[in-house]
Design a protein around this motif. Structure first.
Motif, PDB file in Angstrom:
ATOM      1  N   GLN A   1       0.829  -1.207   0.000  1.00 20.63           N
ATOM      2  CA  GLN A   1       0.000   0.000   0.000  1.00 20.63           C
ATOM      3  C   GLN A   1       0.864   1.259   0.000  1.00 20.63           C
ATOM      4  OE1 GLN A   1      -3.215  -0.047   2.912  1.00 20.63           O
ATOM      5  NE2 GLN A   1      -3.376  -2.257   2.667  1.00 20.63           N
ATOM      6  N   VAL A   2       1.930   1.241   0.778  1.00 20.66           N
ATOM      7  CA  VAL A   2       2.831   2.396   0.803  1.00 20.66           C
ATOM      8  C   VAL A   2       3.507   2.564  -0.556  1.00 20.66           C
ATOM      9  CG1 VAL A   2       4.923   3.377   1.844  1.00 20.66           C
ATOM     10  CG2 VAL A   2       3.193   2.284   3.303  1.00 20.66           C
ATOM     11  N   MET A   3       3.943   1.467  -1.158  1.00 24.50           N
ATOM     12  CA  MET A   3       4.597   1.556  -2.474  1.00 24.50           C
ATOM     13  C   MET A   3       3.625   2.045  -3.546  1.00 24.50           C
ATOM     14  SD  MET A   3       7.749   1.027  -2.212  1.00 24.50           S
ATOM     15  CE  MET A   3       8.106   1.286  -0.499  1.00 24.50           C
ATOM     16  N   ASP A   4       2.376   1.595  -3.486  1.00 24.19           N
ATOM     17  CA  ASP A   4       1.365   2.095  -4.424  1.00 24.19           C
ATOM     18  C   ASP A   4       1.176   3.603  -4.250  1.00 24.19           C
ATOM     19  OD1 ASP A   4       0.951  -0.453  -5.443  1.00 24.19           O
ATOM     20  OD2 ASP A   4      -0.907  -0.796  -4.312  1.00 24.19           O
ATOM     21  N   PHE A   5       1.165   4.049  -3.003  1.00 20.35           N
ATOM     22  CA  PHE A   5       1.039   5.471  -2.691  1.00 20.35           C
ATOM     23  C   PHE A   5       2.218   6.256  -3.274  1.00 20.35           C
ATOM     24  CE2 PHE A   5       1.750   8.846   0.670  1.00 20.35           C
ATOM     25  CZ  PHE A   5       0.674   9.652   0.319  1.00 20.35           C
ATOM     26  N   LEU A   6       3.428   5.738  -3.083  1.00 23.27           N
ATOM     27  CA  LEU A   6       4.614   6.427  -3.604  1.00 23.27           C
ATOM     28  C   LEU A   6       4.634   6.429  -5.138  1.00 23.27           C
ATOM     29  CD1 LEU A   6       7.297   5.212  -1.038  1.00 23.27           C
ATOM     30  CD2 LEU A   6       6.314   7.521  -1.261  1.00 23.27           C
ATOM     31  N   ARG A   7       4.125   5.371  -5.747  1.00 27.30           N
ATOM     32  CA  ARG A   7       4.018   5.363  -7.218  1.00 27.30           C
ATOM     33  C   ARG A   7       3.029   6.436  -7.685  1.00 27.30           C
ATOM     34  NH1 ARG A   7       5.492   0.017  -6.599  1.00 27.30           N
ATOM     35  NH2 ARG A   7       3.457  -0.766  -6.007  1.00 27.30           N
ATOM     36  N   LEU A   8       1.981   6.643  -6.916  1.00 26.29           N
ATOM     37  CA  LEU A   8       1.014   7.694  -7.221  1.00 26.29           C
ATOM     38  C   LEU A   8       1.692   9.069  -7.166  1.00 26.29           C
ATOM     39  CD1 LEU A   8      -2.082   7.824  -7.776  1.00 26.29           C
ATOM     40  CD2 LEU A   8      -2.394   8.054  -5.309  1.00 26.29           C
ATOM     41  N   VAL A   9       2.536   9.263  -6.176  1.00 23.19           N
ATOM     42  CA  VAL A   9       3.262  10.536  -6.038  1.00 23.19           C
ATOM     43  C   VAL A   9       4.257  10.702  -7.185  1.00 23.19           C
ATOM     44  CG1 VAL A   9       4.765  11.915  -4.551  1.00 23.19           C
ATOM     45  CG2 VAL A   9       2.941  10.526  -3.544  1.00 23.19           C
ATOM     46  N   ASN A  10       4.966   9.643  -7.526  1.00 18.76           N
ATOM     47  CA  ASN A  10       5.873   9.708  -8.679  1.00 18.76           C
ATOM     48  C   ASN A  10       5.097  10.064  -9.945  1.00 18.76           C
ATOM     49  OD1 ASN A  10       8.754   9.203  -8.265  1.00 18.76           O
ATOM     50  ND2 ASN A  10       8.085   7.306  -7.295  1.00 18.76           N
ATOM     51  N   GLY A  11       3.899   9.516 -10.078  1.00 19.22           N
ATOM     52  CA  GLY A  11       3.049   9.841 -11.220  1.00 19.22           C
ATOM     53  C   GLY A  11       2.674  11.313 -11.243  1.00 19.22           C
ATOM     54  N   LEU A  12       2.428  11.882 -10.060  1.00 19.60           N
ATOM     55  CA  LEU A  12       2.134  13.308  -9.978  1.00 19.60           C
ATOM     56  C   LEU A  12       3.310  14.127 -10.509  1.00 19.60           C
ATOM     57  CD1 LEU A  12       0.291  15.688  -8.906  1.00 19.60           C
ATOM     58  CD2 LEU A  12       1.694  15.553  -6.830  1.00 19.60           C
ATOM     59  N   LEU A  13       4.523  13.754 -10.122  1.00 21.78           N
ATOM     60  CA  LEU A  13       5.690  14.473 -10.610  1.00 21.78           C
ATOM     61  C   LEU A  13       5.825  14.342 -12.121  1.00 21.78           C
ATOM     62  CD1 LEU A  13       6.383  14.803  -7.604  1.00 21.78           C
ATOM     63  CD2 LEU A  13       8.751  14.424  -8.237  1.00 21.78           C
ATOM     64  N   ASN A  14       5.601  13.152 -12.633  1.00 24.35           N
ATOM     65  CA  ASN A  14       5.680  12.963 -14.084  1.00 24.35           C
ATOM     66  C   ASN A  14       4.612  13.764 -14.813  1.00 24.35           C
ATOM     67  OD1 ASN A  14       7.871  11.251 -13.813  1.00 24.35           O
ATOM     68  ND2 ASN A  14       6.620   9.420 -13.771  1.00 24.35           N
ATOM     69  N   GLU A  15       3.429  13.831 -14.230  1.00 24.48           N
ATOM     70  CA  GLU A  15       2.320  14.565 -14.852  1.00 24.48           C
ATOM     71  C   GLU A  15       2.519  16.076 -14.797  1.00 24.48           C
ATOM     72  OE1 GLU A  15      -2.432  15.386 -13.976  1.00 24.48           O
ATOM     73  OE2 GLU A  15      -1.468  13.647 -13.056  1.00 24.48           O
ATOM     74  N   THR A  16       2.968  16.599 -13.656  1.00 28.21           N
ATOM     75  CA  THR A  16       3.057  18.045 -13.462  1.00 28.21           C
ATOM     76  C   THR A  16       4.385  18.639 -13.921  1.00 28.21           C
ATOM     77  OG1 THR A  16       3.814  17.750 -11.181  1.00 28.21           O
ATOM     78  CG2 THR A  16       1.427  18.043 -11.542  1.00 28.21           C
ATOM     79  N   GLU A  17       5.397  17.783 -14.122  1.00 28.92           N
ATOM     80  CA  GLU A  17       6.717  18.210 -14.589  1.00 28.92           C
ATOM     81  C   GLU A  17       7.253  19.429 -13.825  1.00 28.92           C
ATOM     82  OE1 GLU A  17       6.326  18.734 -18.834  1.00 28.92           O
ATOM     83  OE2 GLU A  17       6.186  16.565 -19.143  1.00 28.92           O
ATOM     84  N   PRO A  18       7.477  19.290 -12.525  1.00 31.84           N
ATOM     85  CA  PRO A  18       7.913  20.441 -11.728  1.00 31.84           C
ATOM     86  C   PRO A  18       9.236  21.046 -12.190  1.00 31.84           C
ATOM     87  CG  PRO A  18       8.136  18.407 -10.483  1.00 31.84           C
ATOM     88  CD  PRO A  18       7.387  18.076 -11.729  1.00 31.84           C
ATOM     89  N   TRP A  19      10.078  20.259 -12.813  1.00 30.24           N
ATOM     90  CA  TRP A  19      11.358  20.766 -13.312  1.00 30.24           C
ATOM     91  C   TRP A  19      11.143  21.863 -14.358  1.00 30.24           C
ATOM     92  CZ3 TRP A  19       9.742  15.730 -13.220  1.00 30.24           C
ATOM     93  CH2 TRP A  19       9.157  15.235 -14.389  1.00 30.24           C
TER      94      TRP A  19
END
Length: 179
Positions: free
Chosen positions: A78-96
């Motif tokens: 569950q924690v890893m799924d949550f962290l994958r969701l957060v990684n997806g947010l970074l990929n989607e929003t492209e903060p760089w």
């Protein structure tokens, strides 16, 4: 051994460790800070974070139940799924792509807040199974002891005093990949 290697490389090194390094890198987080915003503001500036906030609201209790029943793999999953969701947010929003835009600083800081708070919460929830590594991550984020508790993980994305703390400087390798 292959399943352990795949789990270590895919989940712990790539998902957890890489997310921590991305969010604390001086290229993305130039001020080396852990910003704080109230939930209403986060949802206004970063509506893409809705699912992360929703999952975070039950993650600690779900992990607690899994751990209590001896189903550590379910809590970890569950924690890893949550962290994958957060990684997806970074990929989607492209903060760089926001780093050099002064008018986009609030959005960048909000992305950093959501990501760093998710990392803090996840580190607390993983502490029973990987205490040394969780402690390294929490040290990297310079998290005070009162925010390293299970109850603080249950209250993810809630106002905590002293949230604008500077990040601990230094290179951290949470997990080395196995080949």
């Amino acid at each position: 051994m292959d399943k352990v290697r795949i789990c270590l490389n895919a989940d712990l090194a790539n998902t957890y460790g890489n997310l921590l390094n991305r969010c604390t890198s001086s290229k993305l987080n130039r001020r080396q800070h852990f910003p704080f915003f109230d939930l209403e503001y986060v949802q206004k500036v970063l509506p893409e974070s809705q699912e992360i906030i929703k999952v975070a609201s039950t993650l600690a209790s779900n992990c607690y139940s899994a751990y209590l029943n001896g189903n550590f793999y379910m809590g970890i999953s569950q924690v890893m799924d949550f962290l994958r969701l957060v990684n997806g947010l970074l990929n989607e929003t492209e903060p760089w792509s926001l780093v050099n835009s002064a008018d986009k600083q609030d959005r960048l800081d909000t992305i950093l807040y959501v990501s760093l708070e998710a990392l803090r919460t996840s580190s607390v929830l993983l502490e029973p199974v990987i205490p040394r590594t969780s402690n390294l991550a929490l040290n990297k984020l310079n998290i005070d002891p009162e925010l390293r508790t299970w109850s603080s993980a249950e209250n993810a994305f809630i106002d905590h005093p002293g949230r604008s703390v500077l990040l601990d400087k230094g290179k951290y390798v949470l997990f080395s990949k196995l080949y």
